[in-house]
Design a protein around this motif. Structure first.
Motif, PDB file in Angstrom:
ATOM      1  N   LEU A   6     -26.417   1.702   2.052  1.00  0.00           N
ATOM      2  CA  LEU A   6     -26.751   0.272   2.085  1.00  0.00           C
ATOM      3  C   LEU A   6     -25.673  -0.472   2.856  1.00  0.00           C
ATOM      4  CD1 LEU A   6     -27.727  -0.028  -1.679  1.00  0.00           C
ATOM      5  CD2 LEU A   6     -29.233   0.381   0.279  1.00  0.00           C
ATOM      6  N   GLU A  54     -34.061  -4.555   7.801  1.00  0.00           N
ATOM      7  CA  GLU A  54     -34.652  -5.670   7.054  1.00  0.00           C
ATOM      8  C   GLU A  54     -34.532  -6.936   7.892  1.00  0.00           C
ATOM      9  OE1 GLU A  54     -32.336  -5.540   3.211  1.00  0.00           O
ATOM     10  OE2 GLU A  54     -32.107  -3.540   4.051  1.00  0.00           O
ATOM     11  N   GLY A 107     -31.791  -7.107  -0.731  1.00  0.00           N
ATOM     12  CA  GLY A 107     -30.999  -6.699  -1.907  1.00  0.00           C
ATOM     13  C   GLY A 107     -30.887  -5.183  -1.950  1.00  0.00           C
TER      14      GLY A 107
HETATM   15  P1  GTP Z   1     -20.315  -9.940  -0.172  1.00  0.00           P
HETATM   16  O1  GTP Z   1     -21.120 -10.857   0.693  1.00  0.00           O
HETATM   17  O2  GTP Z   1     -18.857 -10.096   0.041  1.00  0.00           O
HETATM   18  O3  GTP Z   1     -20.718  -9.904  -1.607  1.00  0.00           O
HETATM   19  O4  GTP Z   1     -20.570  -8.470   0.385  1.00  0.00           O
HETATM   20  P2  GTP Z   1     -21.907  -7.625   0.564  1.00  0.00           P
HETATM   21  O5  GTP Z   1     -23.144  -8.372   0.184  1.00  0.00           O
HETATM   22  O6  GTP Z   1     -21.841  -7.053   1.924  1.00  0.00           O
HETATM   23  O7  GTP Z   1     -21.624  -6.454  -0.409  1.00  0.00           O
HETATM   24  P3  GTP Z   1     -21.977  -6.237  -1.944  1.00  0.00           P
HETATM   25  O8  GTP Z   1     -20.748  -5.686  -2.562  1.00  0.00           O
HETATM   26  O9  GTP Z   1     -22.565  -7.440  -2.532  1.00  0.00           O
HETATM   27  O10 GTP Z   1     -23.081  -5.132  -1.817  1.00  0.00           O
HETATM   28  C1  GTP Z   1     -22.836  -3.749  -1.998  1.00  0.00           C
HETATM   29  C2  GTP Z   1     -23.393  -2.957  -0.821  1.00  0.00           C
HETATM   30  O11 GTP Z   1     -24.791  -3.207  -0.692  1.00  0.00           O
HETATM   31  C3  GTP Z   1     -22.755  -3.308   0.504  1.00  0.00           C
HETATM   32  O12 GTP Z   1     -22.535  -2.109   1.207  1.00  0.00           O
HETATM   33  C4  GTP Z   1     -23.789  -4.152   1.208  1.00  0.00           C
HETATM   34  O13 GTP Z   1     -23.800  -3.945   2.621  1.00  0.00           O
HETATM   35  C5  GTP Z   1     -25.085  -3.635   0.615  1.00  0.00           C
HETATM   36  N1  GTP Z   1     -26.084  -4.702   0.505  1.00  0.00           N
HETATM   37  C6  GTP Z   1     -25.996  -5.826  -0.248  1.00  0.00           C
HETATM   38  N2  GTP Z   1     -27.116  -6.563  -0.094  1.00  0.00           N
HETATM   39  C7  GTP Z   1     -27.906  -5.885   0.781  1.00  0.00           C
HETATM   40  C8  GTP Z   1     -29.203  -6.139   1.333  1.00  0.00           C
HETATM   41  O14 GTP Z   1     -29.840  -7.150   1.066  1.00  0.00           O
HETATM   42  N3  GTP Z   1     -29.709  -5.210   2.189  1.00  0.00           N
HETATM   43  C9  GTP Z   1     -29.019  -4.063   2.518  1.00  0.00           C
HETATM   44  N4  GTP Z   1     -29.577  -3.196   3.377  1.00  0.00           N
HETATM   45  N5  GTP Z   1     -27.794  -3.801   2.015  1.00  0.00           N
HETATM   46  C10 GTP Z   1     -27.244  -4.703   1.153  1.00  0.00           C
END
Ligand code: GTP
Length: 370
Positions: free
Chosen positions: A6, A79, A84
């Motif tokens: 992800l 996407e 998410g």
């Molecule tokens: P913040 O904006 O700082 O919270 O970072 P983030 O949203 O990039 O990371 P978060 O820790 O919230 O998410 C954990 C992992 O899931 C990260 O590797 C993100 O790239 C991935 N991720 C989060 N939301 C999405 C999404 O909507 N789509 C995809 N493909 N990956 C996601």
């Protein structure tokens, strides 16, 4: 077995490093973070991965293409708008026909995937989540398990009074394709708040795999610096470019290091760097390709990306400087300061206390003491 990584998030907490660069492409010891994750997959003989992308997708696709240059096969699930963590996996459903592994794309870990997959099979699980112990679980998603390692509950950011375990969601899951039927299509869905509590409620076999392997989430700048510290000090295992030229000093080709300069490892020096007279570089530190370090500079526990130019007598300590930035003579940058790409800082400034400069910022001579 296939992996899905992800990597679609915006990485807001890591800004300004992620203003121009998606978090998976942020360099760690002079190679993109995601390359380190792919190294770990290959170590466990996983040679097919799907990258779930959304934010700055071209930057990722252009670098990795079909994966052949990195020793594995890569496909992309794109996407239009962020779906998410759960929605992103659902979006790749047609590519998943057997047991698969899901990774949050911002976790660096030496997790023993082979053992985790064997655990999943032994327990005849439909889902298995890696768990890692942390000192202060109150900032994370805590996972409670029973004596048989079956997941009992998910608690997001518990208060200190109510916390019952220090085991948190380590952002790696082994899943059977059938659980995807519980995720709605085309809508935003988070595994942590949607699918996982749902599995517990329905009594579907869902287990926690506890691991004491090295683990860090590079979500915030302090942890980005900490990962470098741990890799260079040998606490986390990683491969990075450069030949070992002395104890704990790795250097790529084309560098020009003045004989009077002092390099005290662990230090990684990218190609075509120049280090001037009487400069001192003390590790753990990384210089990206094409950095020019002026006479009498001091670099201490700092990470410089590519083509950073430091004038004479500059000090950079426990800080990060992004690509193509320039810092003028006698300026001092310290204490977790983050200067993003293309910043130009004049001479005789003091940037301390975690100051963050956005890409393209310009600061004149002798104008900031922060
Ligand atoms: P913040 O904006 O700082 O919270 O970072 P983030 O949203 O990039 O990371 P978060 O820790 O919230 O998410 C954990 C992992 O899931 C990260 O590797 C993100 O790239 C991935 N991720 C989060 N939301 C999405 C999404 O909507 N789509 C995809 N493909 N990956 C996601």
């Amino acid at each position: 077995m296939k992996a899905i990584i992800l990597v679609g998030g915006e990485g807001l907490r890591l800004r300004p490093l992620t203003c121009n660069v998606p978090k998976p492409m942020v360099p760690v010891a002079n190679k993109p973070f995601l390359e380190h994750m792919l190294d770990n997959l290959k170590r466990h003989h996983i040679d097919e991965a799907i990258l779930a992308i959304c934010y700055l997708p071209d930057r990722i696709q252009r670098h990795f293409e079909d994966g052949s240059g990195f020793g594995l096969s890569l496909t992309y699930a794109v996407e239009e708008t962020p779906l998410g963590t759960g929605g992103a996996v659902k979006n790749a459903e047609q590519l998943l026909d057997d047991t698969f592994v899901v990774f949050n794309g911002d976790i660096f870990s030496d997790l023993d995937l082979t053992d985790m997959i064997a655990f999943h099979r032994e327990h005849k699980a439909k889902a298995t989540i890696a768990l890692t112990p942390v000192e202060d679980p109150t900032a994370y998603g805590v996972v409670e398990t029973d004596s048989q390692s079956r997941v009992k509950a998910f608690i997001e950011k518990p208060s200190r009074e109510t916390v019952t375990t220090n085991l948190i969601n380590a952002g790696t899951y082994v899943l059977e394709p059938e659980v995807l039927s519980l995720i709605p299509s085309g809508v935003h869905h988070m595994l942590e708040r949607g699918l996982f509590p749902d599995l517990v409620e329905r009594g579907i076999p869902f287990f926690g795999y506890r691991s004491n392997a090295y683990w860090i989430d590079i979500g915030v700048p302090q942890d980005y610096l900490r990962l470098h510290h741990d890799i260079l000090m040998g606490k986390a295992i990683a491969r990075f470019p450069g030949k070992s030229i002395a104890d704990d000093i790795w250097r790529e080709d084309g560098c020009d290091i003045h004989p009077s300069a002092k390099i005290i490892g662990p230090v990684v020096i990218g190609r075509d760097c120049s280090i001037g007279e009487d400069a001192r570089v003390a590790g753990p530190a990384v210089l990206g390709a094409g950095c020019i370090i002026g006479q009498g500079c001091t670099i201490d526990e700092a990470i410089l990306w590519q083509n950073v130019k430091l004038g004479a007598g500059v000090t950079v300590r426990s800080s990060v400087i992004g690509n193509n930035s320039a810092v003028g003579d006698n300026t001092w940058v310290s204490d977790g300061s983050i200067l993003s790409d293309d910043t130009v800082v004049g001479s005789d400034n003091r940037l301390e206390h975690g100051i963050r400069l956005w890409p393209g910022s310009t600061i004149g001579d002798n104008s900031v003491s922060f």
